[in-house]
Motif scaffolding. Structure first.
Motif, PDB file in Angstrom:
ATOM      1  N   GLU A 192     -10.811  -0.113  -4.115  1.00  0.00           N
ATOM      2  CA  GLU A 192      -9.863  -0.541  -5.222  1.00  0.00           C
ATOM      3  C   GLU A 192     -10.490  -0.598  -6.790  1.00  0.00           C
ATOM      4  OE1 GLU A 192      -6.486  -0.959  -5.372  1.00  0.00           O
ATOM      5  OE2 GLU A 192      -6.780  -2.207  -3.481  1.00  0.00           O
ATOM      6  N   GLU A 223      -4.782   4.442  -0.831  1.00  0.00           N
ATOM      7  CA  GLU A 223      -3.743   3.445  -0.388  1.00  0.00           C
ATOM      8  C   GLU A 223      -3.159   3.760   0.932  1.00  0.00           C
ATOM      9  OE1 GLU A 223      -3.778   1.001  -2.283  1.00  0.00           O
ATOM     10  OE2 GLU A 223      -4.064   1.346  -4.421  1.00  0.00           O
ATOM     11  N   HIS A 271      -5.530   2.087   3.067  1.00  0.00           N
ATOM     12  CA  HIS A 271      -5.284   0.694   3.079  1.00  0.00           C
ATOM     13  C   HIS A 271      -4.287   0.314   4.072  1.00  0.00           C
ATOM     14  CE1 HIS A 271      -7.415   0.118  -1.165  1.00  0.00           C
ATOM     15  NE2 HIS A 271      -8.243   0.431  -0.274  1.00  0.00           N
ATOM     16  N   GLU A 296       0.648  -1.284   0.021  1.00  0.00           N
ATOM     17  CA  GLU A 296      -0.208   0.041   0.058  1.00  0.00           C
ATOM     18  C   GLU A 296       0.861   1.097  -0.008  1.00  0.00           C
ATOM     19  OE1 GLU A 296      -2.966  -0.774  -0.478  1.00  0.00           O
ATOM     20  OE2 GLU A 296      -3.306  -2.777   0.341  1.00  0.00           O
TER      21      GLU A 296
HETATM   22 FE   LIG Z   1      -4.624  -0.797  -1.845  1.00  0.00          FE
END
Ligand SMILES: [Fe+2]
Ligand SMILES: [Fe+2]
Length: 474
Positions: free
Chosen positions: A240, A150, A153, A120
């Motif tokens: 995503e 990201e 994440h 990530e």
């Molecule tokens: Fe991701």
């Protein structure tokens, strides 16, 4: 709904666990330091039209508004718990899904979470300079959206490490902020996440191919018997989808623009196409070959005892596990894998359990093929005969049965010398990269304007017009 009054927005009732809350509040400044150092370059003062998660329900979870990225509300959002959920595969099939980490699987699960978590921040690092040469405000906003998500994440994985893995987990969470994409001494864990993303063509290819690897890994983890991992991955998947959209439409728009220019000016030859300031289709094919091959390596070895044990123990399932009709144990099942024998590629049936990486890779390739077919429609509609194709699965592989072999995009087994002599025909040469780089001069930030090498999108973000001020420079 998500509580934004907390220092760390969350829907996991963080306030009730003071120790955990303090541990995460301690990690938060380290995360911010990482963002200031390694997040998008020269972006901290910009106001970006971003979506922020407000609820984890599948519909209506996003709210749009201007945000300075360092003020983005990163937080911890898990899909709500289903009290009846069970372990759906492997030897524990039928047991209630685990709410705590089973002791015997602790180190394995930690490794799985760290490996996912490491990708990530890696992609944020890989993309950090691209804002400086964006083809439009619309695209600039999109890359920033991908980057902040990201970052979130990473938060998702760090929450699991802190909440379920004690001191080891906290140490791993710190190490996630210390590794750097491409660093010789302390690189990111997986190969593709140490490759540079030097231009926007590479960025769209990355979000189409490599974010989709992320999707398939998350789908497999969303089946996990360890329920908190499954629930966090389910929510990550909704984000995503946008990343892959950015990739697919980015490539479509480049193809669209190239086809328009080729048609209008009746040019076909790659050199003539380039002279008009758009990216020739041969170069698109080479970038595709490169990104496809490094990304399918991420699925791991074709035959893997680790993959078998992840499955048998209920930690990582197959893509859409619960929709598959079989015994979900696979003790006696087989699966075909490819291997090189002499100068031929042959198919061999192996235990389905050891072939689970290969199976996930095949599921991935089937979805990728759908995207390539959609891209080819653009050439078809423009009356251009060129078609993009996926190279053979064995082409340019560094992991699994094809590692150490030299396979052409058509699937011929070659000598090292022959393969090397053709390398520049199949993958971006230094000259190709220089050409693409030559288009990335400065950023296009006038609302509604797009760089010459890419067509505008069909519609804007959140039904805003194309000339909307997606990023405010002030
Ligand atoms: Fe991701
Ligand atoms: Fe992503």
């Amino acid at each position: 709904m998500i509580d934004y009054t907390d220092k760390i927005p969350n829907n996991v009732d963080l306030g009730r666990d003071r120790v955990l809350q303090r541990a995460l509040e301690h990690w938060q400044p380290a995360y911010m330091n990482w963002w200031y150092d390694m997040g998008p370059s020269e972006s901290h003062a910009l106001e970006v039209y971003l979506r922020t998660a407000t609820s984890v329900e599948p519909d209506g979870w996003a709210q749009f508004g201007y945000v300075r990225m360092p003020e983005y509300r990163w937080g911890i959002f898990l899909q709500p718990r289903d009290a009846a959920r069970q372990v759906n595969f492997g030897v524990h099939k039928g047991q209630p899904a685990w709410q705590e980490v089973p002791g015997e699987y602790r180190s394995t699960l930690r490794r799985v979470i760290v490996t996912q978590g490491d990708t990530e921040p890696a992609s944020v690092e890989q993309q950090r300079l691209l804002g400086m040469c964006c083809p439009s405000l619309y695209d600039l906003r999109n890359i920033f959206q991908v980057n902040v998500e990201e970052g979130r994440h990473l938060w998702a994985m760090v929450y699991l490490l802190h909440r379920y893995f004690g001191r080891d987990g906290r140490e791993e969470a710190e190490a996630l902020l210390e590794r750097r994409s491409g660093d010789v001494d302390n690189p990111r864990i997986l190969g593709a996440f140490n490759e540079p993303t030097p231009d926007w063509l590479a960025f769209y290819m990355f979000t189409f191919f490599t974010d989709r690897d992320g999707k398939f890994q998350l789908c497999a983890l969303a089946e996990s018997g360890f329920d908190p991992l499954a629930r966090t991955c389910r929510f990550m998947l909704t984000e995503e989808a946008h990343h892959m959209f950015v990739g697919e439409t980015g490539i479509s728009r480049i193809l669209q623009r190239t086809c328009e220019v080729m048609q209008e000016l009746k040019v076909e030859n790659a050199g003539d196409v380039r002279a008009l300031g758009v990216i020739d289709l041969q170069t698109m094919q080479k970038y595709l070959n490169f990104h496809f091959s490094v990304t399918i390596d991420l699925f791991g070895s074709d035959a893997s005892s680790n993959a078998a044990s992840y499955y048998t123990t209920g930690l990582k399932g197959r893509y859409e596990e619960t929709k598959i009709e079989d015994d979900h144990e696979l003790q006696n099942a087989e699966y075909p894998v490819l291997e090189v024998s002499g100068n031929k590629i042959i198919t061999r049936n192996v235990s389905a359990l050891t072939a689970l990486n290969e199976r996930l890779r095949d599921d991935y390739i089937a979805e990728i093929q759908g995207g390539v077919d959609r891209w080819n429609k653009i050439m078809e509609q423009s009356g251009i005969s060129f078609r993009l194709t996926l190279p053979h699965k064995g082409f340019h592989r560094a992991i699994g049965n094809f590692a150490g072999h030299f396979i052409s995009p058509e699937g011929a087994v070659l000598s090292k010398e022959t393969w090397e002599n053709n390398r520049d025909k199949w993958m971006p040469s230094a000259e190709d990269q220089k050409f693409v780089q030559s288009l990335m001069t400065g950023r296009v930030i006038e609302p509604g304007k797009f760089a010459n090498w890419i067509a505008p999108p069909i519609r804007g973000i959140n039904r805003q017009p194309l000339n909307f001020e997606y990023v405010r420079f002030n």
